[in-house]
Design an enzyme around this catalytic site. Sequence first.
Site, mmCIF file in Angstrom:
data_model
loop_
_atom_site.group_PDB
_atom_site.id
_atom_site.type_symbol
_atom_site.label_atom_id
_atom_site.label_comp_id
_atom_site.label_asym_id
_atom_site.label_seq_id
_atom_site.Cartn_x
_atom_site.Cartn_y
_atom_site.Cartn_z
ATOM 1 N N ASP A 51 -1.233 0.317 -7.650
ATOM 2 C CA ASP A 51 -0.433 1.426 -7.857
ATOM 3 C C ASP A 51 -0.721 2.231 -6.501
ATOM 4 O O ASP A 51 -1.160 3.414 -6.254
ATOM 5 C CB ASP A 51 -0.515 2.537 -8.816
ATOM 6 N N ASP A 84 3.110 -2.158 -8.322
ATOM 7 C CA ASP A 84 3.539 -0.842 -7.575
ATOM 8 C C ASP A 84 3.014 -0.714 -6.323
ATOM 9 O O ASP A 84 2.225 0.329 -5.836
ATOM 10 C CB ASP A 84 3.367 0.359 -8.705
ATOM 11 N N TYR A 87 5.684 2.550 -2.997
ATOM 12 C CA TYR A 87 6.052 3.641 -3.813
ATOM 13 C C TYR A 87 7.242 4.091 -2.677
ATOM 14 O O TYR A 87 7.333 4.161 -1.547
ATOM 15 C CB TYR A 87 5.393 4.548 -3.985
ATOM 16 N N HIS A 180 1.304 -5.702 -14.551
ATOM 17 C CA HIS A 180 1.510 -4.429 -14.024
ATOM 18 C C HIS A 180 1.297 -3.370 -15.317
ATOM 19 O O HIS A 180 0.402 -2.288 -14.877
ATOM 20 C CB HIS A 180 2.683 -4.000 -13.360
ATOM 21 N N HIS A 189 0.837 6.416 -20.088
ATOM 22 C CA HIS A 189 1.702 5.803 -20.592
ATOM 23 C C HIS A 189 1.141 5.123 -21.941
ATOM 24 O O HIS A 189 2.214 4.678 -22.908
ATOM 25 C CB HIS A 189 2.210 4.437 -19.847
ATOM 26 N N HIS A 215 -0.179 0.582 -13.404
ATOM 27 C CA HIS A 215 0.868 1.408 -14.283
ATOM 28 C C HIS A 215 0.294 2.686 -14.363
ATOM 29 O O HIS A 215 0.447 3.892 -13.878
ATOM 30 C CB HIS A 215 1.265 0.764 -15.280
ATOM 31 N N ASP A 216 -0.768 2.801 -15.112
ATOM 32 C CA ASP A 216 -1.605 4.175 -15.486
ATOM 33 C C ASP A 216 -2.422 4.453 -14.230
ATOM 34 O O ASP A 216 -3.339 3.610 -13.785
ATOM 35 C CB ASP A 216 -2.357 4.256 -16.664
ATOM 36 N N HIS A 217 -2.227 5.482 -13.656
ATOM 37 C CA HIS A 217 -2.932 6.100 -12.366
ATOM 38 C C HIS A 217 -4.345 6.405 -12.682
ATOM 39 O O HIS A 217 -4.654 7.863 -12.600
ATOM 40 C CB HIS A 217 -2.196 6.989 -11.569
#
Length: 601
Positions: A51, A84, A87, A180, A189, A215-217
């Site tokens: 990400d 990701d 962006y 991801h 999420h 996915h989860d930052h």
Amino acid sequence: MAQFWSNSIVIWPLLLSCLCLNLARNMAEFPRIEHYHKRNIARIAFLVVGDWGRGGNFNQSRVASQMGVIGKKLGIDFVVSTGDNFYNDGLKGVNDPFFQQSFTSIYTARSLQKPWYTGIVDIVFIDTTPFVGKYFDNAKNQKFDWKDVLPRDKYLSALRKSLHVALSKSRAPWKIVVGHHTIRSIGHHGDTQEIVDQLLPILEAHKVDMYINGHDHCLEHLSNKKGTMHFLTSGGGSKAWKNDIHNGKNNDTMHFYYDGQGFMYVSLMHRMANVLFYDVSGKPLYHMRISMSLSKQSNRYSPACPNSAAHQAKRCYKLSGCWRLGTKGTFNQSAVARSMGEVGAKLGIDFVVSTGDNFYKDGLTGVRDPAFAQSFTNIYTARSLQKPWYAILGNHDYHGNTKAQLSPLLRKRDKRWNCYRSYTVRAGFLQIFLVDTSPFKDNYFVKRPNKFNWTGVLPRKTYISNLLKDLDTALKTSKAAWKIVVGHHPIRSIGKQGDTKELLEKLLPILEANKIPIYINGHNHCLEHINNTGCKKNSIQRHFFSLCILYKNNLKFYYDGQGFVSVRLTKRQANVTFYDVSGQTLHSFELKKFGTEENEV
């Protein structure tokens, strides 16, 4: 065919987990790319970041810089991206300048500019986005390019079959799957239910060691209940999601969570794996070690981060909770005690606070019980710990002779010992309010009422009513610059015991009404720190921390190992530091007396 890769030696572009290649749909087995690799490989090391692609913004460049520093220092072999990568909407085409702006021109360190190889590990990259059902909800008008994915059911069926074949053929000592999306997470999420249902059974059947995702930052580590599969999130490559916690069902398997920017390092040998998480400045946050022979996590620690504010402290004390005193130094109690002594000497502490469960598993039998000396006097022998100890009762202490722990006769055996049901300690500009929380728990009076010694507590309603009234009065009349409340049970926690609803309903409103900045507890055998939400701009935020506290909407730190906490105070500032069993710093933060400013060290 469903597209993912098993790479033995690859370079950066091939490690992007979102790659899609136009391969024949009818193939049930995906290509295996073999690149150059060393003979007699003894160790493989790589970084993981996810990400990230934001043209260097949101600290992407800073994370990249530290990746280069750590990569050089540790001699990495390759880098894994968990997706990701660009962006907000990917790349427009192969000539999109954003590729260079967010990748080539950012990850410029020499340590990141080489081909990378493996040999003792098979890493399988899997396209997880098509599993997520909501992405195909046309009513939401979402923008996805599903070329080469539709028909979706056929694509997913081929993907699962290909994954099964790849893992079946693997003879590598270590098997790692990268996707991801999360399988297990307490981040924004949460769990990805479609992947839990469709992919997790395949990973478990083939005894995959690690699933790595973005996915989860955030940065986090969870494991399954057996400790044989580890779920690692490395999604802090640029913009992080602060204080965004999903109230999931994975609390009993969570080992580490950090809601800031950073990356992950993995080192593999034939029978041992090491995983380290680093923050945006390159400081190590958390380290776990997995033994192949045991197929589970065997040890973990976090290297020290220097505390820059130590010279500001004028009053310092140490917190120790859930000591396992009754184990006579076992379960690393003696190791924690030694580290407490070393840190105590360094910081010049004034006293020690115990958050209860002082003597496992059933308290003391009487004032002459040898467990008092075996588990307290003979354990905490460091010169720096020969200061007053202020203790409260935990639920296990209520299993034994509570009057014994409260008796002044124990102070004749060891003058450091101070223990009452509920009381207050005034130390200059600090006042600590120690609260007896066990009588609040309804289930202690329902499930096993005969297990507890409630002498001095019954009738319960009168006891609790008087306790709350006395606490409220004491807080209101206190003129101390700092007021801290200590109890055995958590108010907020994602540990095994979770929130204590009785304290949420009866105790928390009093703390909020009196603007108490810090509540400290034990009970859950872990280290946690959270701060609450909804504070007014100029009020002090209430922090729930210690040997187990945390707020599900504002998690700052969680560690499921052994350790202790130090608190250093001036009239205007508090410095709180969490230490592991070896005395290494895990987490530090500063709390200003005026305003809501908070800095993590």
